[in-house]
Design a protein around this motif. Structure first.
Motif, short mmCIF file in Angstrom:
data_model
loop_
_atom_site.label_atom_id
_atom_site.label_comp_id
_atom_site.label_asym_id
_atom_site.label_seq_id
_atom_site.Cartn_x
_atom_site.Cartn_y
_atom_site.Cartn_z
N ASP A 21 0.81 -1.22 0.00
CA ASP A 21 0.00 0.00 0.00
C ASP A 21 0.84 1.26 0.00
O ASP A 21 0.52 2.24 -0.65
CB ASP A 21 -0.92 0.01 1.23
N GLU A 22 1.91 1.23 0.76
CA GLU A 22 2.76 2.41 0.86
C GLU A 22 3.25 2.85 -0.51
O GLU A 22 3.25 4.02 -0.84
CB GLU A 22 3.99 2.12 1.73
N PHE A 23 3.66 1.86 -1.28
CA PHE A 23 4.17 2.21 -2.60
C PHE A 23 3.05 2.62 -3.52
O PHE A 23 3.23 3.45 -4.40
CB PHE A 23 4.97 1.06 -3.19
N LYS A 24 1.87 2.03 -3.30
CA LYS A 24 0.74 2.45 -4.12
C LYS A 24 0.48 3.93 -3.90
O LYS A 24 0.18 4.67 -4.82
CB LYS A 24 -0.49 1.62 -3.78
N VAL A 25 0.59 4.36 -2.64
CA VAL A 25 0.38 5.78 -2.36
C VAL A 25 1.42 6.61 -3.10
O VAL A 25 1.10 7.67 -3.66
CB VAL A 25 0.44 6.04 -0.83
N VAL A 26 2.64 6.11 -3.12
CA VAL A 26 3.70 6.83 -3.85
C VAL A 26 3.30 6.98 -5.32
O VAL A 26 3.44 8.05 -5.92
CB VAL A 26 5.04 6.08 -3.75
N VAL A 27 2.76 5.90 -5.88
CA VAL A 27 2.35 5.94 -7.28
C VAL A 27 1.25 6.98 -7.47
O VAL A 27 1.29 7.79 -8.39
CB VAL A 27 1.85 4.54 -7.74
N VAL A 28 0.27 6.95 -6.57
CA VAL A 28 -0.84 7.90 -6.70
C VAL A 28 -0.33 9.32 -6.61
O VAL A 28 -0.75 10.20 -7.37
CB VAL A 28 -1.90 7.64 -5.60
N GLN A 29 0.61 9.55 -5.70
CA GLN A 29 1.15 10.90 -5.58
C GLN A 29 1.84 11.33 -6.86
O GLN A 29 1.71 12.48 -7.30
CB GLN A 29 2.12 10.97 -4.41
N ALA A 30 2.55 10.38 -7.46
CA ALA A 30 3.23 10.70 -8.71
C ALA A 30 2.21 11.06 -9.78
O ALA A 30 2.39 12.00 -10.56
CB ALA A 30 4.08 9.52 -9.16
N ILE A 31 1.11 10.29 -9.81
CA ILE A 31 0.08 10.55 -10.81
C ILE A 31 -0.52 11.93 -10.60
O ILE A 31 -0.74 12.70 -11.53
CB ILE A 31 -1.02 9.48 -10.74
N SER A 32 -0.77 12.23 -9.31
CA SER A 32 -1.38 13.52 -9.02
C SER A 32 -0.48 14.67 -9.47
O SER A 32 -0.97 15.67 -10.00
CB SER A 32 -1.67 13.55 -7.53
N ALA A 33 0.84 14.48 -9.30
CA ALA A 33 1.75 15.51 -9.76
C ALA A 33 1.70 15.63 -11.29
O ALA A 33 1.77 16.72 -11.85
CB ALA A 33 3.17 15.20 -9.31
N LEU A 34 1.59 14.46 -11.93
CA LEU A 34 1.53 14.45 -13.39
C LEU A 34 0.33 15.21 -13.92
O LEU A 34 0.42 15.92 -14.91
CB LEU A 34 1.42 13.01 -13.88
N CYS A 35 -0.82 15.01 -13.23
CA CYS A 35 -2.04 15.64 -13.70
C CYS A 35 -1.86 17.14 -13.74
O CYS A 35 -2.40 17.83 -14.60
CB CYS A 35 -3.20 15.32 -12.78
N GLN A 36 -1.12 17.66 -12.75
CA GLN A 36 -0.92 19.10 -12.74
C GLN A 36 0.00 19.53 -13.86
O GLN A 36 -0.14 20.60 -14.43
CB GLN A 36 -0.33 19.51 -11.40
N LYS A 37 0.96 18.65 -14.16
CA LYS A 37 1.97 19.01 -15.14
C LYS A 37 1.42 18.86 -16.56
O LYS A 37 1.65 19.72 -17.41
CB LYS A 37 3.17 18.10 -14.94
N TYR A 38 0.74 17.77 -16.80
CA TYR A 38 0.22 17.51 -18.15
C TYR A 38 -1.30 17.36 -18.09
O TYR A 38 -1.81 16.24 -18.10
CB TYR A 38 0.82 16.24 -18.72
N PRO A 39 -2.03 18.47 -18.05
CA PRO A 39 -3.48 18.35 -17.92
C PRO A 39 -4.10 17.55 -19.06
O PRO A 39 -5.15 16.94 -18.89
CB PRO A 39 -3.95 19.80 -17.95
N ARG A 40 -3.43 17.50 -20.20
CA ARG A 40 -4.02 16.80 -21.34
C ARG A 40 -4.07 15.30 -21.13
O ARG A 40 -4.79 14.58 -21.79
CB ARG A 40 -3.24 17.12 -22.60
#
Lengths: 210, 874
Positions: B373-392
């Motif tokens: 789970d801990e790493f899954k959270v890391v993945v989600v955080q990475a995705i969330s950062a991506l969404c801000q960077k590449y809204p498309r």
């Protein structure tokens, strides 16, 4: 991030829920530790060392701090760690905010646990030392049967490697020398014969010492 | 031979464990053998092993039985069998906290620790220290000192480590052993050196000078032990952090020099220390990153893991610094250790380009189920950062998030996903409908109350604005039927919001709410009854005020005001306007890829800050009768340069018809004491200075406070913006810097301060309106005014929005402070409360041609605030 409305009167129990829902997530302990290495530089490196069999049952375990104060919590932790690690062929994992290095040998699983800030290689050096010492002591048969036959030796080896969470020794040669494990071949022969031989040996030693 | 055993194993099943069916009582019974003579060492050792094994398995030994076994065990010291003796030491350590009177073995252990058998001495020291308390420590102090400097490494190490354990309870005794520890620190044995340095640091850690000396000594002479190096790197980085000093300090040089150590452990420790230093520049990071890059291709999994984990940390703040490692990270994506692969992918997601996202996401979803789970959270955080960077890319990422949401997972993990989805919905209006419908699906089967209520709240807010709001009603009403009370209450509120905004649906909503009126739970019933009655009035203003936008007052403030009201009963009805407003929540803070520590805190601090001011001001007799404190300026303004004789900072407090300026003064001259300090103010507008409250005495370096009270202009109430020229007046008395004695005679002096500005923002408190349109309609157009301006100096819409928000000091609503890309028009919605308690709403339409043209429409329930706003903008 909008606040859930605080009105009408917050529902009992919802106060906390609302507080959580309203604010952004509190720092997740998980994943990456937030902020900096805030902990004190310290010699207390190791949180726990344990050896499980291939059913995840504890054979030997030492906990050096109060991360898991009760036996129940320790057992739950060990079970979770075992479930996460026993199927994969790797040697390091991150679990419950802790770094865990482990090694599988035949039907044994050796684990060393440290905080997530800890130098992974330090933990690894403890694990390697533990394994090599056992390997030497058990004559390359690091498996459950021989470990249980030599449980006293295993206790002593671990005692020489970690003392109260501090790494006491990391060189397996030194550990073996300090434990000075008697060179009997206990289990290798029929049990009864070994015992006869052993008692004979002991008696000779005994007379010599007197 | 081995084969034979295996066969036997299979026959006897689980019987291969000789300790499996141990009975505590039987083992303790066996312990009686200890009393036999001659001692059978092998047998006794085996029994001790059994006892230790039992304790190890969590068997609980009672005090009496433990003590009994312990005393029997003491007999075994008669035997000289090494293994047996060592098992005795272990047993002593294990039982030291279970059995009573364990100190009985002190003399035997002391004898062993000073004896000839080297293999006994170290363990004996450790066992002895385990049973020794602070009172007895003095008795063995002499032996401990000797042991620390013993030439046998194991004895010295044991003594040092035991001393470290003893520090916790007997710091003062152990402190006396530093000379011995110092001697041991120069030992040739690597472990002794490590333990000695560790002990020295623990003793001296509060003495910065001594610690710095230790480090510089290490830098000069070097160390043998890699462990000791790691320890010293940590010490050095802690010192650096506390100094938060420059990078040209010798401490930093020491850490950097360790990057060239021959031990990987030390190199890694140094690299990780540099990465963790706050505010490290890309240039300083570069050498650390390049050693980590080398480690990425190490055959040792632990080293690869360590390297990629640290690189991941770097990528959060300095993605560009890690780009050089992209190729190495790519190779780790397929690593058999899933932790390493996950970290590599999330790092790449931060550093890589937009085009690689699809591939990486596919890769990671192939083993998502295998990671913790801990790493899954890391993945989600990475995705969330991506969404801000590449809204498309939100479509790909959303799909991935939904798949994850459907899978099993703990609360933290699920919450991270929900947070992430919500932030995508808020950023991207196109993804709103899909997002909402997936969240609806999620709450159908959601075990986490917090998440369910949170999503219901979001549905209530966003649902009515979608094209087909009725499809959400089923999901929401299902919650009323199926869930427990907290979720039901949330669902009722959400339903009411649909009813308030959508007339077609209102009749059906009323039917549903009527059913909820019969609920078992008080809260659900209360909410349903309340909403039902409000909705039945069919008045937009009521809906807006009581359903769509909640109360804006501070809840603790309301509680206090109500209590006050009940204590002093009066004919007047309770006036909600007398309650201090809740400080507007900090502008949308999103969970970013780096978890923000205690984000909730600033809000609380702000709330309590105003309360503290209120109490302080209430204590000043001159300020009685000013009414409740309306607003305090968030940041004190400095009226002096930072390094002058006197440091003055001003905080502005606004009341209904007055303002109080609070001056926090510090006197930085150690040969002066100031008395009777006031700040004289000269306004440019019709403000009237009423009185000065002086700070009686201002000794060197002790902050003091003086106040100035002014009345707001009555004749021309729109002239709120004003500049005050300030002058500090005081009596100086010379004093002796060393003794602090002051002369009796003093003289008058003045000190010119910088001008103080009062702006519109000081008269307006930020307020959050969840539904601006409803609030707009509620206020109505009775006092609406509109004007158009040209902002000739501003070239972009973002800049215009930022300036307006800052100038008016109002809260941007419905995320209107975010200007979408590539547009030349924008509408900014602002809400606030004007001093006196009237809502003020501003809608500002912006048009970007070469310069920005702005049309401002302001509404309020009174004319004055509207006039003031327009006057101030113009």
């Amino acid at each position: 991030m909008q606040r859930p409305e605080a009105w009408p009167r917050p529902h009992p129990g919802e106060g906390a829920a609302a507080a959580q829902a309203g604010g952004p997530a509190p720092p997740a302990r998980a994943g990456e530790p937030s902020g900096l290495r805030l902990q004190e530089p310290s010699l207390y490196t190791i949180k726990a060392v344990f050896i499980l069999d291939n059913d995840g049952r504890r054979l030997l375990a030492k906990y050096y701090d109060d991360t898991f104060p009760s036996m129940k919590e320790q057992m739950v932790f060990e079970k979770n760690v075992f479930n996460k690690t026993s199927r994969t062929e790797s040697e390091i994992a991150f679990f419950g905010g802790m770094t865990i290095v482990y090694k599988n040998s035949i039907d044994l699983f050796l684990y060393v646990v440290g905080s997530s800030y800890e130098n992974e290689l330090m933990l690894m050096s403890v694990l390697t030392c533990l394994f090599e010492s056992l390997n030497h002591m058990l004559r390359k048969n690091v498996e459950k049967r021989w470990l249980l036959e030599n449980m006293d030796g295993a206790f002593l080896v671990l005692d020489e490697i970690v003392d109260g969470g501090v790494i006491l020794e990391s060189d397996p040669q030194q550990v073996i020398q300090k434990v000075n494990f008697r060179a009997d071949d206990g289990g290798l022969t029929e049990q009864s014969v070994a015992q006869v031989l052993q008692s004979a040996k002991e008696q000779i030693k005994w007379s010599l010492l007197k | 031979m081995l084969k034979k055993f295996d066969k036997k194993d299979e026959e006897s099943g689980g019987g291969s464990n000789p300790f499996q069916h141990l009975e505590k009582s039987a083992v303790l019974q066996e312990a009686r053998v200890f009393n036999e003579t001659p001692i059978n060492p092998r047998k006794c050792a085996h029994i001790l092993t059994k006892i230790l094994y039992l304790i190890n398995q969590g068997e609980h030994l009672g005090t009496t039985e433990a003590t009994e076994a312990f005393f029997a065990m003491t007999k075994l010291f008669q035997s000289n069998d090494p293994t047996l003796r060592r098992m005795c030491y272990l047993t002593i350590k294990e039982m030291s906290c279970i059995a009573e009177d364990v100190i009985i073995v002190t003399s035997s252990l002391t004898k062993d620790m000073t004896g000839k058998e080297d293999n006994y001495r170290g363990p004996a020291v450790r066992a002895l220290c385990q049973i020794t308390d602070s009172t007895m420590l003095q008795a063995i102090e002499r032996y401990m000192k000797q042991a620390i400097v013993d030439k046998v490494p194991s004895v010295s190490s044991s003594a040092l480590v035991s001393s470290l354990h003893l520090l916790k309870c007997s710091f003062d005794v152990v402190k006396r052993w530093v000379n011995e520890a110092q001697e041991a620190a120069s030992s040739d044995n690597i472990m002794v050196q490590y333990h000695a340095l560790g002990l020295l640091y623990h003793v001296r850690k509060n003495d910065r000078l001594a610690v710095n000396k230790m480090i510089s000594k290490v830098t000069r002479h070097g160390l043998k032990s890699p462990f000791a190096y790691c320890m010293m790197i940590r010490v050095a980085s802690k010192q650096l952090e506390e100094e938060d000093g420059s990078r040209d300090s010798p401490l930093f040089d020491f850490i950097e020099s360790c990057l060239r150590n021959k031990h990987e452990m030390v190199v890694y420790e140094a690299a990780s220390a540099i990465v963790n230093l706050p505010g490290c520049s890309a240039k300083e990071l570069a050498p650390a990153v390049s050693v980590l890059q080398l480690f990425c291709s190490s055959p040792k999994a632990a080293l690869r893991y360590a390297a990629v984990r640290t690189l991941n940390k770097v990528a959060m703040k300095h993605p560009s610094a890690v780009t050089a490692c992209n190729l190495d990270l790519e190779n780790l994506v397929t690593d058999s250790n899933r932790s390493i692969a996950t970290l590599a992918i999330t790092t790449l997601l931060k550093t890589g380009s937009e085009s690689s996202i699809d591939r990486l996401m596919k890769q990671i979803s192939s083993f998502m189920s295998e990671i913790s789970d801990e790493f899954k959270v890391v993945v989600v955080q990475a995705i969330s950062a991506l969404c801000q960077k590449y809204p498309r890319k939100h479509a790909v990422l959303m799909n991935f998030l939904f798949t994850m949401l459907r899978e099993e997972g703990g609360f933290e993990y699920k919450r991270a996903i929900v947070d992430c989805i919500i932030s995508i919905i808020e950023e991207n209006s196109e993804s709103k409908e899909t997002g909402l419908s997936h969240l609806c699906e999620f709450i159908e089967d959601c075990e986490f109350t917090v998440l369910a209520t949170r999503i219901l709240h979001l549905l209530g807010q966003e649902g009515p604005k979608t094209t087909n709001p009725s499809k959400y009603i089923r999901f929401i009403y299902n919650r009323v039927v199926l869930e427990h009370e907290e979720v039901r209450a949330g669902a009722v509120s959400a339903l009411a919001k649909f009813g308030a905004q959508n007339e077609e649906m209102l009749p059906s909503i009323l039917v549903l709410l009527k059913r909820c009126v019969m609920d078992d739970d008080n809260e659900v019933r209360d909410r349903a009854t309340f909403y039902l009655n409000v909705l039945e009035q069919k008045q937009k203003a009521l809906n807006a005020g009581y359903i769509l936008n909640g109360l804006t007052v501070s809840i603790p403030g309301l509680e206090r005001a109500l209590q006050q009201y009940t204590l002093e009963p009066s004919e007047k009805p309770f006036d909600l306007k007398s309650v201090p407003l809740a400080t507007a929540p900090m502008a949308e803070q999103r969970t970013e890829s780096t978890p923000i520590t205690a984000v909730k805190q600033p809000e609380k601090v702000a709330a309590t800050r105003q309360e503290i001011f209120q109490e302080q001001l209430a204590a000043v007799p001159e300020f009685r009768g000013l009414g409740p404190l309306f607003k305090s300026s968030p940041e004190p303004v400095a009226l002096t340069e930072s390094e002058t004789e006197y440091v003055i900072r001003c905080t502005k407090h606004t009341f209904t018809n007055h303002m109080v300026f609070q001056f926090d003064c510090t006197n930085t001259l150690n040969d002066q004491t100031l008395e009777n300090v006031t700040v004289q103010m000269e306004p440019t507008e019709a403000y009237e200075v009423l009185c000065y409250v002086p700070a009686r005495s201002l000794p060197y370096n002790q902050p003091g406070t003086c106040y100035t009270l002014v009345a707001l202009p009555k004749e021309d109430p729109t002239a709120v913006a004003c500049t005050f020229s300030c002058m500090m007046k005081f009596t100086v008395k010379d004093c002796d810097p060393t003794t602090g004695e002051t002369d009796d005679e003093g003289y008058e002096d003045e000190y010119v301060l910088e001008d103080l500005e009062v702006t519109v923002a000081d008269h307006i408190q930020k307020v959050m309106k969840l539904n601006f349109e409803a609030a707009w309609d509620e206020v109505g157009d009775e006092f609406e005014k509109e004007e158009t301006f040209t902002l000739s100096t501003i070239k972009t819409l973002e800049e215009a929005v930022g300036n307006i928000v800052k100038f008016l000091g109002m809260h941007p609503c419905e995320r209107s402070d975010k200007v979408p890309d590539n547009k030349n028009t924008h509408t900014l919605l602002l809400a606030g409360v004007f001093r006196g308690g009237h809502d003020i709403l501003v809608r500002s339409r912006l048009l970007l041609l070469d310069t920005v043209t702005m049309q401002v429409t302001a509404r309020s329930l009174e004319e004055l605030p509207v006039d003031i706003i327009l006057a101030s903008v113009g």
